[in-house]
Scaffold this active site. Structure first.
Site, PDB file in Angstrom:
ATOM      1  N   ALA A 154      11.874 -43.016  13.369  1.00 14.21           N
ATOM      2  CA  ALA A 154      11.311 -43.671  14.543  1.00 14.21           C
ATOM      3  C   ALA A 154      10.359 -44.753  14.091  1.00 14.21           C
ATOM      4  O   ALA A 154       9.549 -44.553  13.204  1.00 14.21           O
ATOM      5  CB  ALA A 154      10.571 -42.665  15.424  1.00 14.21           C
ATOM      6  N   CYS A 155      10.472 -45.955  14.689  1.00 12.92           N
ATOM      7  CA  CYS A 155       9.496 -47.011  14.496  1.00 12.92           C
ATOM      8  C   CYS A 155       9.379 -47.751  15.817  1.00 12.92           C
ATOM      9  O   CYS A 155      10.049 -47.412  16.784  1.00 12.92           O
ATOM     10  CB  CYS A 155       9.871 -47.954  13.352  1.00 12.92           C
ATOM     11  SG  CYS A 155      11.318 -48.963  13.684  1.00 12.92           S
ATOM     12  N   HIS A 156       8.517 -48.745  15.872  1.00 14.39           N
ATOM     13  CA  HIS A 156       8.192 -49.396  17.130  1.00 14.39           C
ATOM     14  C   HIS A 156       8.802 -50.793  17.179  1.00 14.39           C
ATOM     15  O   HIS A 156       8.746 -51.547  16.220  1.00 14.39           O
ATOM     16  CB  HIS A 156       6.672 -49.530  17.270  1.00 14.39           C
ATOM     17  CG  HIS A 156       6.236 -50.394  18.415  1.00 14.39           C
ATOM     18  ND1 HIS A 156       6.106 -49.912  19.686  1.00 14.39           N
ATOM     19  CD2 HIS A 156       5.913 -51.706  18.468  1.00 14.39           C
ATOM     20  CE1 HIS A 156       5.696 -50.890  20.484  1.00 14.39           C
ATOM     21  NE2 HIS A 156       5.579 -51.989  19.781  1.00 14.39           N
TER      22      HIS A 156
END
Length: 419
Positions: A361-363
């Site tokens: 998960a990253c933004h």
């Protein structure tokens, strides 16, 4: 969520609760369930927990226990600061004018004037816009430099008016990781305060340190601020907030948003959430281990940036956090991957699917438009459209970085073949 992610790289959004904090909170739920205002054993234990947590947080930011006010989160803490600044200005003006409601001051409106940057978190930006819309305050949005991506001290000083009541600048930006010159800003504003007429309310100084605490040293007296916003879930605690106030109600004004049972010395009434407050044991971990955390973050971020360059090359990689003369949070990498077939939402949505497929998960910015923060920092539109914020944590390893970068490479190659 973290528990379902094999690789998690969105620590600027939130962090998992540290296992040691979970243990302490569980003990508090079992042993300290009483009303902290009562005198029987569970209540006394709850009261002791609240004091210990308050003292721990205060030491983390260089204050004393009496300086800490617990809140539901960073948003409430920020709103409390803005409300207090507006009320303080109003009461000071009424006192100076003998209770009259003058409409003019030195040819300007008598509304309190607030200064913020144009890259603030929504809980600051939207609070300021609401006060402006409702006619309760004037607001100046100081632009960050397109060279340094920082708020420049001289720009803040130039924006000050006779009616300025609050300067609120974040300590570190949540998207770029750029660290703002808060100490220098505060020093200059305090010089302005000394030169002000005795009847003029002093300019209050606030920094939202949500992104900085747990990653770099934060000391209230070293910075020279009146208020610091503290957010537990950004440094491995639960979703609770606190506000540092330098000698609240005496040296620094605090006017409550709520009214009730008198908790938090009447500054923030409401039943004390002992189990959440105990979660600020996370502050003790920060105080004890900050140098180790900071060194690990920096090692992993540098490795990530080197790996991205090695895999994609300098022609395709653009770091949106690298500005001359500016320091960056040690854990934050904002990067764009450029090239044929890598336009906008297409690359972002594909990267999101990719990262989900490996449990990562990253933004990335939501919606059709690129981040206004990046655009305000001078990042070109086509570069900002492709931006990914990758923020590493205490447990992120070199192996995690290898997996994510290699899969990003595969995705980029697939997009280029499709084009």
């Amino acid at each position: 969520c973290f528990v379902c992610c094999r690789i998690y790289m969105d620590y600027n959004a939130t962090t998992p609760v540290d296992p040691e904090v979970v243990r302490v909170v569980t003990d508090a739920l079992t042993e300290a369930w009483g009303n902290p205002s009562s005198n029987y054993l569970p209540g006394l234990k709850a009261r002791d927990i609240i004091y210990h947590s308050r003292d721990t947080i205060a030491r983390m930011v260089g204050g004393k226990a009496a300086d800490i006010i617990f809140t539901s989160g960073g948003t409430e803490a920020n709103n409390l600061v803005f409300h207090s600044a507006v009320e303080h200005f109003r009461k000071s003006k009424n006192s100076a004018e003998g209770g009259t409601n003058s409409k003019q001051l030195n040819g300007r409106g008598s509304l309190p004037h607030i200064i913020i940057s144009n890259v603030e978190h929504d809980s600051i930006k939207l609070t300021a816009k609401h006060l402006l819309k409702e006619g309760k305050a004037d607001v100046t949005f100081v632009p960050v430099s397109k060279v340094t991506a920082r708020v420049e001290v001289e720009d803040v000083i130039a924006a000050i008016r006779p009616t300025t009541s609050l300067v609120s600048i974040m300590l570190a930006n949540n998207e770029t990781g750029i660290i703002m010159p808060i100490k220098d800003i505060c020093q200059r504003v305090r010089e302005v305060n000394k030169q002000r007429a005795a009847s003029a309310p002093k300019i209050l100084l606030h920094t939202d340190a949500a992104q900085a605490i747990g990653k770099i040293r934060v000391d209230a007296h070293e910075l020279g601020v009146d208020y610091i916003t503290i957010v537990g879930h950004k440094f491995y605690g639960p979703r609770i907030g606190a506000l540092f106030v330098n000698d609240p109600g005496t040296t620094t004004p605090v006017y409550p948003l709520f009214f009730g049972g008198g908790q938090e010395h009447n500054f923030r009434p409401g039943y004390d959430m002992v189990y959440c407050v105990m979660g600020f044991h996370a502050a003790e971990l920060v105080s004890s281990n900050l140098a180790e955390y900071e060194a690990h973050f920096l090692d992993i971020r540098c490795y990530l940036e080197q790996k991205l360059l090695a895999v994609f090359g300098r022609d395709k990689i653009r770091y949106n956090s690298h500005f001359p003369g500016s320091d960056i949070l040690p854990n934050t990498c904002n990067v764009s991957i450029l090239g044929r077939g890598l336009q906008g939402r297409r690359v972002l949505s594909t990267c999101r699917r990719l990262l989900a497929s490996v449990g990562a998960a990253c933004h990335s910015d939501r919606g059709d438009q690129p981040s206004h923060i990046l655009l305000n920092c001078g990042i070109p539109y086509h570069v900002a459209t492709n931006a990914l914020r990758i923020s590493v944590g205490r447990s992120t390893s070199h192996e995690d970085v290898d997996i994510v970068v290699e899969d990003l490479r595969d995705t980029v190659e697939q997009l280029e073949r499709m084009n």
